[in-house]
Design an enzyme around this catalytic site. Structure first.
Site, mmCIF file in Angstrom:
data_model
loop_
_atom_site.group_PDB
_atom_site.id
_atom_site.type_symbol
_atom_site.label_atom_id
_atom_site.label_comp_id
_atom_site.label_asym_id
_atom_site.label_seq_id
_atom_site.Cartn_x
_atom_site.Cartn_y
_atom_site.Cartn_z
ATOM 1 N N GLY A 77 0.842 -1.202 0.000
ATOM 2 C CA GLY A 77 0.000 0.000 0.000
ATOM 3 C C GLY A 77 0.873 1.247 0.000
ATOM 4 N N ARG A 85 0.893 -5.165 -5.320
ATOM 5 C CA ARG A 85 0.995 -6.353 -4.471
ATOM 6 C C ARG A 85 1.159 -7.501 -5.456
ATOM 7 N NH1 ARG A 85 -0.778 -4.097 0.524
ATOM 8 N NH2 ARG A 85 -2.545 -2.708 0.373
ATOM 9 N N ASP A 136 4.967 -4.342 6.192
ATOM 10 C CA ASP A 136 5.494 -5.633 6.650
ATOM 11 C C ASP A 136 5.492 -6.727 5.573
ATOM 12 O OD1 ASP A 136 2.768 -5.821 6.769
ATOM 13 O OD2 ASP A 136 2.682 -6.574 8.823
ATOM 14 N N THR A 173 4.216 2.927 5.777
ATOM 15 C CA THR A 173 2.809 2.498 5.776
ATOM 16 C C THR A 173 2.029 3.415 6.705
ATOM 17 O OG1 THR A 173 1.270 0.833 6.616
ATOM 18 C CG2 THR A 173 3.501 0.668 7.438
ATOM 19 N N ASP A 182 -0.248 2.568 8.466
ATOM 20 C CA ASP A 182 -0.714 1.782 9.620
ATOM 21 C C ASP A 182 0.189 1.915 10.852
ATOM 22 O OD1 ASP A 182 -2.593 0.928 7.809
ATOM 23 O OD2 ASP A 182 -1.612 -0.993 7.412
ATOM 24 N N ASP A 186 2.496 -0.017 11.796
ATOM 25 C CA ASP A 186 2.407 -1.321 12.477
ATOM 26 C C ASP A 186 3.665 -2.190 12.324
ATOM 27 O OD1 ASP A 186 2.155 -1.788 9.787
ATOM 28 O OD2 ASP A 186 0.469 -3.160 9.942
ATOM 29 N N ARG A 220 -5.455 -1.533 9.206
ATOM 30 C CA ARG A 220 -5.432 -2.996 9.122
ATOM 31 C C ARG A 220 -5.658 -3.595 10.510
ATOM 32 N NH1 ARG A 220 -3.791 -5.871 4.508
ATOM 33 N NH2 ARG A 220 -2.777 -4.067 3.650
#
Ligand code: F6P
Length: 319
Positions: A11, A72, A103, A125, A127, A129, A171
């Protein structure tokens, strides 16, 4: 080392361009050739690789998205796909690869290191994360986008004395929801790191109404449930009427914030240094305001930890 390459994958995130620029400019500054791989790992498999110059990354530090494009790639998940990528890397004389992404992209880089390709990863990202780093590129910009949206929603929520549910991305992580909820003054923040309890939520909403609160903002992380599901629960269990706002992909776009541009520049340059030191299987990131690098395998040894004191604080401030 004479030649490296850079790709963006997964992303997209605001600030990826600033990171690409940093990799390219630092590499050229150090006397290396640097190539850009288009369309992430899929482009690597297909040999979409071109030499970049200083000017190739001019005028991009302020732009969202990624000039290298992202994708992706299911093919790269197969050993055959990865072997094709390795062939292309060798064909183009590339001795090291900087991977900018989340990740999933880091996992791809780890696989490539196992096939003998030196890789260094830059976390990007919205996120936030990635285990081992406090900040990923794109998180700060997305956070500001969400806050701007919450501020606008609050205006109409106040005028109409309504309860709004704002669904944010992330996510499986609650970082974006938690930071945005705290900064946006949300009355309730729902994150995947905390067990969802509808009874407790309804109690909180009702006690707010009891105290004369006429409007309320609930920020829900997509990892908990969708805003529409939550609206249904509140309607069914307590007859609470809400309005729903799903922010979606606007959170991924826009000109990167100053902070994202700065960390992208720092991470990108450090990644080149790490490759020049002859190291591989490394991630760069930030801890205690310092740019760090660490073993890529450590990313997968645990989950990124959310600062739960912020969650407690958000509850204390929104009584
Ligand atoms: O990882 C970034 C992210 O925007 C997540 O927050 C979200 O769940 C996902 O990507 C959406 O992916 P896609 O753009 O493929 O729909």
């Amino acid at each position: 080392m004479k030649k490296i390459a850079v790709l963006t994958s997964g992303g997209d995130a605001p600030g990826m361009n600033a990171a690409v620029r940093a990799v390219v400019r630092k590499a050229i500054y150090e006397g290396l050739d640097v190539a850009g791989v288009l369309n992430g790992y899929q482009g690597l498999i297909e040999g979409k690789i071109e030499l970049l110059q200083l000017g190739s990354v001019g005028d991009i530090i302020q732009r969202g998205g990624t000039i290298l494009r992202s994708a992706r790639s299911p093919e790269f998940r197969t050993l055959e796909g990865r072997q094709k990528a390795v062939e292309q890397i060798k064909l183009h004389g590339i001795e090291g690869l900087v991977v900018i992404g989340g990740d999933g992209s880091f996992m791809g880089a780890l696989e490539l290191t196992l096939l003998g390709i030196p890789c260094v990863c830059v976390p990007a990202t919205i996120d936030n994360d990635i285990n081992g780093t406090e900040f990923t590129i794109g998180f700060d910009t997305a956070l500001n986008t969400v806050i701007e949206a919450i501020d606008k929603i609050r205006d109409t929520a106040t005028s109409h004395e309504r309860t709004f549910i704002v669904e944010v991305m992330g996510r499986n992580a609650g970082d974006l929801a938690l930071w945005a909820g705290l900064a946006g003054g949300a009355e309730t923040i729902l994150i995947p790191e905390e067990k969802f309890d509808s009874t407790d939520l309804i109690k909180r909403l009702k006690s707010g109404t009891g105290r004369g609160k006429k409007h309320s903002i609930i920020v829900v992380a997509e990892g908990v449930m969708s805003a529409n599901e939550l609206a249904d629960i509140l309607k069914k269990e307590a007859n609470i009427e809400t309005r729903v706002s799903v922010l979606g992909h606007i959170q991924r776009g826009g000109s990167p914030s100053a902070r994202d541009r700065v960390i992208a520049s720092q991470y990108g340059a450090r990644a080149v240094e790490v490759l020049m030191e002859g190291r591989s299987g490394v991630a760069v990131g930030m801890r205690d305001h310092l740019v760090i690098d660490y073993d890529l395998q450590d990313v997968f040894k645990g989950l990124h930890e959310l600062d739960m004191s912020m969650y407690t604080l958000s509850k204390e401030l929104s009584i």
